[in-house]
Design an enzyme around this catalytic site. Structure first.
Site, PDB file in Angstrom:
ATOM      1  N   LYS A  14       0.828  -1.204   0.000  1.00 30.12           N
ATOM      2  CA  LYS A  14       0.000   0.000   0.000  1.00 30.12           C
ATOM      3  C   LYS A  14       0.864   1.257   0.000  1.00 30.12           C
ATOM      4  O   LYS A  14       0.548   2.246  -0.681  1.00 30.12           O
ATOM      5  CB  LYS A  14      -0.916   0.003   1.215  1.00 30.12           C
ATOM      6  CG  LYS A  14      -1.771   1.253   1.344  1.00 30.12           C
ATOM      7  CD  LYS A  14      -2.706   1.186   2.538  1.00 30.12           C
ATOM      8  CE  LYS A  14      -3.559   2.450   2.636  1.00 30.12           C
ATOM      9  NZ  LYS A  14      -4.545   2.382   3.734  1.00 30.12           N
ATOM     10  N   HIS A  23      -8.928 -28.649 -35.109  1.00 27.30           N
ATOM     11  CA  HIS A  23      -9.921 -27.747 -34.517  1.00 27.30           C
ATOM     12  C   HIS A  23     -10.703 -28.427 -33.393  1.00 27.30           C
ATOM     13  O   HIS A  23     -11.931 -28.376 -33.342  1.00 27.30           O
ATOM     14  CB  HIS A  23     -10.853 -27.204 -35.591  1.00 27.30           C
ATOM     15  CG  HIS A  23     -10.163 -26.392 -36.638  1.00 27.30           C
ATOM     16  ND1 HIS A  23      -9.494 -25.216 -36.339  1.00 27.30           N
ATOM     17  CD2 HIS A  23      -9.995 -26.606 -37.971  1.00 27.30           C
ATOM     18  CE1 HIS A  23      -8.963 -24.727 -37.462  1.00 27.30           C
ATOM     19  NE2 HIS A  23      -9.234 -25.551 -38.448  1.00 27.30           N
TER      20      HIS A  23
END
Length: 507
Positions: free
Chosen positions: A140, A269
């Site tokens: 922070k 595919h």
């Protein structure tokens, strides 16, 4: 220009100490003072460097069996004080709180403890409190503090030290803060999932390893893979694996895992265009390729057997993108490696996740993996004609393929060979017609073949079409209120039909 800040005091408290000694040595050379706890304090002193104990700073010992060590205003005040805010600096001066410019901390191994099968009391004790609080506080306040939140960040931080000493830019500190929040969020997700007990009360899934891909499905789309591919495969040859490669590889792995006999599959595919189980790998390859030698061009190949020289010589005759096997003979690799870009993967035995998810609309769909594999005991004969043992074997074979094909799908098989499939059709009839046309194009005789469907037949039209082509047995889930229509047709035309009670849609 990013503001450079000098590191004067470092708080170090870690579980993993491997690789830490170089960092401590460099920090000491730069005149940085150390604060530490417990085993890390002893470690620093064992290297011959002075180190102040956190207990001496706070005037409180480690208490509650080590649960409370660093949770004190003299620690967190030194981390969170904003150096550019006069009020903060007046308060730390008043309470004699030293500024802490660097925090190196990691977390108790919660995930590893869960994975080890430890009892709940041991698991609970591995929920880190002080460490996670230090990480959040330092991240922070990244404008003034550097946070190194895991062992994986030791090297980047050491690189920073070696480049310009105990000085960091705001940009560097912000990067380490970002990495720190990745550590803390991942850790909390693991803890939540442990307590959630697979109830799915919220979606929390975290993977740390990111791999940027060349692009997504198409060149104008960005693509990333999150996970550890090195745990699943050794890539021993070829170009970088693409987004579309990964989709095909995933489908290939799912498919091959259905089979225990020596099996070879060719995918395009995400669907099988050729597959065969045979006594030898060479036979399996030849018969898999025969299923659709046109679609095999540029496909993904996978087998559950070691690839030898004899098979490699035949495989090498076609162009393909990827080949996957549990291993390769040395002379087989010499043959397959002749193409520079060909991706050659050695598959490792790694447990796969039991959940699947995908983004949909403004949310996420989650489901269990489809792990059902139907056996002979799961089949219910629904017709007067009872299938032969060969037909049963072929139906179970075909059912594994249709399970791993895009819906609507139909599979035609005979002699544990995929003759043809129709996949991804809006109509099951169209899927069957596609399969029949492909089988005929490649010279297959459908007399004595079996048909597998991923869902039930509400009408007997597919059974009629298949029967007219010589199909003698059909496997399907059943469950339609019109099932009897198909059963009756089969009885009238001497076709065996079995139901499994399990549907295998795949989108």
């Amino acid at each position: 220009m990013s503001e450079a800040k000098r590191i004067k005091t470092a708080l170090i408290s870690v579980y993993h100490k491997e690789g830490l000694d170089e960092i401590i040595t460099k920090l000491h050379e730069e005149g940085v003072e150390f604060l530490s706890t417990g085993g890390t304090h002893q470690f620093i002193e064992s290297l011959g460097y002075p180190c102040k104990a956190v207990e001496d700073l706070t005037s409180y010992p480690s208490i509650l069996g080590g649960r409370v060590k660093t949770l004190h205003p003299k620690v967190f005040g030194g981390i969170l004080c904003r150096r550019g805010l006069e009020q903060d600096m007046q308060q730390v001066a008043k309470y004699e709180i030293p500024e802490i410019d660097l925090v190196i901390v990691d977390l108790y191994p919660f995930e590893a403890t869960v994975a080890s099968g430890a009892d709940e009391s041991a698991i609970i004790e591995k929920i880190d409190i002080g460490g996670i609080s230090l990480i959040r506080a330092a991240a922070k306040n990244y404008n003034d503090v550097v946070i190194v939140a895991s062992q994986t960040q030791y090297k980047p931080f050491l690189d920073t030290l070696m480049e310009h000493g105990a000085t960091t830019t705001n940009e560097e500190r912000r990067w380490f803060a970002k990495e720190a929040f990745a550590v803390s969020s991942h850790y909390d997700s693991a803890i939540f999932n442990y307590f959630d007990r697979e109830e799915g009360s919220a979606f929390r899934y975290s993977i740390n390893n990111q791999k940027a891909l060349r692009y997504g499905e198409n060149p104008h789309q960005k693509g990333y893979f999150y996970g550890n591919l090195d745990a699943m495969f050794d890539q021993i040859h070829g170009k970088e694996i693409s987004y579309n490669n990964l989709l095909d590889i995933n489908a290939a792995v799912d498919l091959i895992d259905e089979f225990t006999d020596t099996t070879f599959a060719v995918l395009k595919h995400n669907n099988a265009c050729g597959l065969a189980s045979r006594p030898t790998l060479l036979e399996a390859w030849k018969d898999a390729l025969a299923g659709d030698p046109v679609s095999a061009y540029g496909g993904v190949l996978i087998t559950n057997a070691v690839i030898d020289k004899e098979a490699a010589e035949e495989i090498n005759k076609i162009f393909f993108e990827v080949i996957i096997a549990p291993d390769y003979d040395v002379d087989a690799l010499e043959i397959l490696g002749q193409k520079k870009n060909r991706i050659i993967l050695v598959r490792k035995q790694v447990a796969l996740p039991k959940k699947q998810f995908r983004s949909v609309l403004n949310g996420v769909l989650v489901q269990d993996r489809d792990l059902d594999v139907e056996q002979v005991s799961d089949l219910k004969t629904s017709t007067k004609k009872v299938p032969t043992s060969q037909e049963v074997e072929d139906m179970l074979f075909a059912n594994k393929i249709v399970k791993n094909s895009k819906s609507n799908s139909i599979v035609l098989a005979k002699g544990k060979q995929l003759l043809a499939s129709g996949v991804g059709q809006t109509s099951r009839v169209d899927a069957l017609k596609q399969a029949i046309e492909k089988a005929k194009n490649f010279g297959f005789d459908l007399h004595g073949a079996v048909m597998a469907s991923d869902a039930f037949f509400p009408f007997p039209d597919c059974v009629e079409i298949a029967g007219n082509e010589g199909v003698t047995a059909v496997i399907q889930p059943g469950g339609s209120i019109r099932d009897q229509l198909s059963f009756d047709y089969c009885d009238e035309h001497n076709i065996a039909m079995v139901t499994t009670g399990v549907r295998h849609f795949k989108h």
